[in-house]
Design an enzyme around this catalytic site. Structure first.
Site, PDB file in Angstrom:
ATOM      1  N   ARG A 113     -54.851  60.391  83.900  1.00 59.30           N
ATOM      2  CA  ARG A 113     -55.792  59.453  84.520  1.00 59.30           C
ATOM      3  C   ARG A 113     -55.087  58.573  85.537  1.00 59.30           C
ATOM      4  O   ARG A 113     -54.067  57.954  85.233  1.00 59.30           O
ATOM      5  CB  ARG A 113     -56.455  58.577  83.443  1.00 59.30           C
ATOM      6  CG  ARG A 113     -57.370  59.350  82.518  1.00 59.30           C
ATOM      7  CD  ARG A 113     -57.895  58.472  81.375  1.00 59.30           C
ATOM      8  NE  ARG A 113     -58.885  59.207  80.587  1.00 59.30           N
ATOM      9  CZ  ARG A 113     -58.576  60.032  79.580  1.00 59.30           C
ATOM     10  NH1 ARG A 113     -57.291  60.212  79.247  1.00 59.30           N
ATOM     11  NH2 ARG A 113     -59.522  60.676  78.928  1.00 59.30           N
TER      12      ARG A 113
ATOM     13  N   HIS B  34     -57.292  64.410  85.796  1.00 53.21           N
ATOM     14  CA  HIS B  34     -56.889  65.820  85.869  1.00 53.21           C
ATOM     15  C   HIS B  34     -57.203  66.486  87.219  1.00 53.21           C
ATOM     16  O   HIS B  34     -57.695  67.611  87.274  1.00 53.21           O
ATOM     17  CB  HIS B  34     -57.549  66.604  84.742  1.00 53.21           C
ATOM     18  CG  HIS B  34     -56.996  66.334  83.383  1.00 53.21           C
ATOM     19  ND1 HIS B  34     -55.763  65.754  83.173  1.00 53.21           N
ATOM     20  CD2 HIS B  34     -57.519  66.563  82.138  1.00 53.21           C
ATOM     21  CE1 HIS B  34     -55.543  65.646  81.871  1.00 53.21           C
ATOM     22  NE2 HIS B  34     -56.593  66.114  81.220  1.00 53.21           N
TER      23      HIS B  34
ATOM     24  N   HIS C  30     -53.004  72.900  79.835  1.00 53.51           N
ATOM     25  CA  HIS C  30     -53.851  72.180  78.887  1.00 53.51           C
ATOM     26  C   HIS C  30     -54.322  73.085  77.748  1.00 53.51           C
ATOM     27  O   HIS C  30     -55.482  73.023  77.330  1.00 53.51           O
ATOM     28  CB  HIS C  30     -55.047  71.575  79.623  1.00 53.51           C
ATOM     29  CG  HIS C  30     -55.612  70.338  78.988  1.00 53.51           C
ATOM     30  ND1 HIS C  30     -56.484  70.369  77.924  1.00 53.51           N
ATOM     31  CD2 HIS C  30     -55.434  69.026  79.277  1.00 53.51           C
ATOM     32  CE1 HIS C  30     -56.832  69.150  77.587  1.00 53.51           C
ATOM     33  NE2 HIS C  30     -56.205  68.296  78.398  1.00 53.51           N
TER      34      HIS C  30
ATOM     35  N   TYR D 103     -54.903  74.231  74.013  1.00 57.17           N
ATOM     36  CA  TYR D 103     -55.079  73.629  72.697  1.00 57.17           C
ATOM     37  C   TYR D 103     -54.524  74.588  71.648  1.00 57.17           C
ATOM     38  O   TYR D 103     -55.033  75.702  71.475  1.00 57.17           O
ATOM     39  CB  TYR D 103     -56.566  73.414  72.380  1.00 57.17           C
ATOM     40  CG  TYR D 103     -57.292  72.388  73.208  1.00 57.17           C
ATOM     41  CD1 TYR D 103     -57.792  71.226  72.619  1.00 57.17           C
ATOM     42  CD2 TYR D 103     -57.539  72.593  74.565  1.00 57.17           C
ATOM     43  CE1 TYR D 103     -58.517  70.292  73.358  1.00 57.17           C
ATOM     44  CE2 TYR D 103     -58.249  71.674  75.316  1.00 57.17           C
ATOM     45  CZ  TYR D 103     -58.738  70.523  74.711  1.00 57.17           C
ATOM     46  OH  TYR D 103     -59.452  69.605  75.461  1.00 57.17           O
TER      47      TYR D 103
ATOM     48  N   ASP E  27     -54.095  60.480  72.269  1.00 56.18           N
ATOM     49  CA  ASP E  27     -54.263  60.884  73.671  1.00 56.18           C
ATOM     50  C   ASP E  27     -53.275  60.052  74.476  1.00 56.18           C
ATOM     51  O   ASP E  27     -53.647  59.350  75.408  1.00 56.18           O
ATOM     52  CB  ASP E  27     -55.701  60.663  74.137  1.00 56.18           C
ATOM     53  CG  ASP E  27     -56.011  61.344  75.471  1.00 56.18           C
ATOM     54  OD1 ASP E  27     -55.111  62.029  76.005  1.00 56.18           O
ATOM     55  OD2 ASP E  27     -57.134  61.187  75.968  1.00 56.18           O
TER      56      ASP E  27
ATOM     57  N   GLU F  74     -49.090  68.309  76.736  1.00 54.80           N
ATOM     58  CA  GLU F  74     -49.160  68.300  78.201  1.00 54.80           C
ATOM     59  C   GLU F  74     -47.861  67.740  78.774  1.00 54.80           C
ATOM     60  O   GLU F  74     -47.762  66.574  79.121  1.00 54.80           O
ATOM     61  CB  GLU F  74     -50.364  67.480  78.662  1.00 54.80           C
ATOM     62  CG  GLU F  74     -51.680  67.935  78.069  1.00 54.80           C
ATOM     63  CD  GLU F  74     -52.799  66.933  78.284  1.00 54.80           C
ATOM     64  OE1 GLU F  74     -52.938  66.427  79.419  1.00 54.80           O
ATOM     65  OE2 GLU F  74     -53.532  66.644  77.311  1.00 54.80           O
TER      66      GLU F  74
END
Length: 338
Positions: free
Chosen positions: A76, A101, A174, A176, A240, A302
């Site tokens: 961000r 992103h 990215h 998961y 996060d 990340e």
């Protein structure tokens, strides 16, 4: 070792890389998306260990950024704006008033030029893209991302780029991960160790405040192995956050274990840190290859620089200057804990 190619929608191609250890990685040229990683467990049962959509068309929007290359800047950017040498640049806001992103025209939604390759010890695919100046970002970028699979069950991600103007750049992937296999459970019972003594403090909008916090005695302490799910509750809802790696001889910055399957994932990188995201906002009901989405179904590592450096001192700079070469290297290694 072998490489298989499948055409999707005419323009998309999916490359499946398979090594001699029965591990395979599938990558789309659209967004550089890792759609599937198959690895054996301790009983040699081969299962998928990443989140991927059941229907390929869902990757066109991909609001969760499943498996994708993220950029130009992953993370961000506060108020969707930054300055370089006193000149202000405005970006497109796509996360409230902030830029997330790479914005609505990020690298996760472009078709990359793909070139598969094979050597005596490896197989892989190289993705290339020219990112033209626009969307508020200065400079034309030439970007190459290479996925390489070895017979040691290592997946290497190498990023290189050059620009004709000074521009911020922080690329990542990215994906998961869920080591249970075929999404049998969330990642709450995965064990994590991380070589990090500090984390970037966030405000209510998940924007770095500029403060760097010591992890000792907090829920961010993973220097000693801990269960991820200890912070999956109403008060905290997971992670996060940008963790800053400690310098030192330890090559492995992250180790993730799933005790039932015996699968172990290690991460090492030349980047100064990473955002660990535990799918806190993953809404339920989206159809995946092995079921449906739900909160905490995966964890992202990340690896990258942080856009916090655009507004605060004390973080490694992410500006790429003309004549410089951006080089990022991250290795995901899959092993078995017997």
């Amino acid at each position: 070792m072998k490489i298989e190619k499948k055409e999707i929608f005419g323009e998309w191609e999916e490359f499946t890389l398979t090594n001699d250890q029965n591990m395979s990685v599938s990558v789309l040229n659209y967004g550089g998306i890792i759609t599937k990683i198959l690895v054996p467990d301790r009983n040699e049962k081969v299962e998928n260990v990443v989140l991927g959509y059941k229907n390929y068309q869902d990757y066109q929007e991909n609001p969760n950024y499943f498996g994708a290359i993220i950029g130009r800047v992953a993370g961000r950017i506060r108020d969707a704006a930054f300055e370089i040498d006193g000149k202000a640049y405005s970006l497109q806001a796509n996360d409230g008033k902030n830029h997330l992103h790479g914005g609505p025209a990020g690298l996760h939604q472009v078709v990359w030029e793909a070139t598969p390759f094979e050597t005596n010890e490896t197989i892989g695919v190289t993705l290339s893209h020219q990112s033209e100046e626009g969307g508020g970002y200065p400079g034309n970028l030439e970007i190459t991302v290479t996925y390489t699979l070895t017979n040691d069950n290592q997946l290497h991600l190498e990023y290189t780029a050059g620009s004709d103007k000074t521009t911020p750049l922080a690329l990542t992937n990215h994906t998961y991960f869920n080591l249970c296999g075929n999404l049998k459970d969330t990642v709450q019972d995965h064990f994590l160790t991380m070589n990090s003594s500090s984390v970037a403090e966030l405000d209510a909008e998940l924007i770095p405040t500029g403060n760097i916090t010591n992890v000792e005695g907090t829920r961010f302490e993973f220097r000693h192995e801990r269960v991820l799910g200890e912070s999956f509750n109403g008060k905290y809802n997971g992670y996060d956050h940008y963790f800053i790696f400690d310098e030192g001889p330890n090559e492995v910055q992250v180790e993730l274990k799933e005790p039932t399957s015996g699968r172990v994932l290690t991460v090492r990188t030349n980047q100064p840190g990473m955002v660990m995201y535990t799918a806190n906002d993953l809404e339920s009901g989206q159809k995946l290859r092995e079921g449906e989405t739900r909160k905490h179904l995966g964890v992202c590592f990340e690896t990258k620089g942080t856009p916090a450096s655009l507004h605060h001192q004390g973080f490694p700079c992410i500006l790429l200057h003309p004549g410089e070469t951006y080089k990022q290297h991250t290795v995901f290694t899959f092993q078995i804990d017997q």
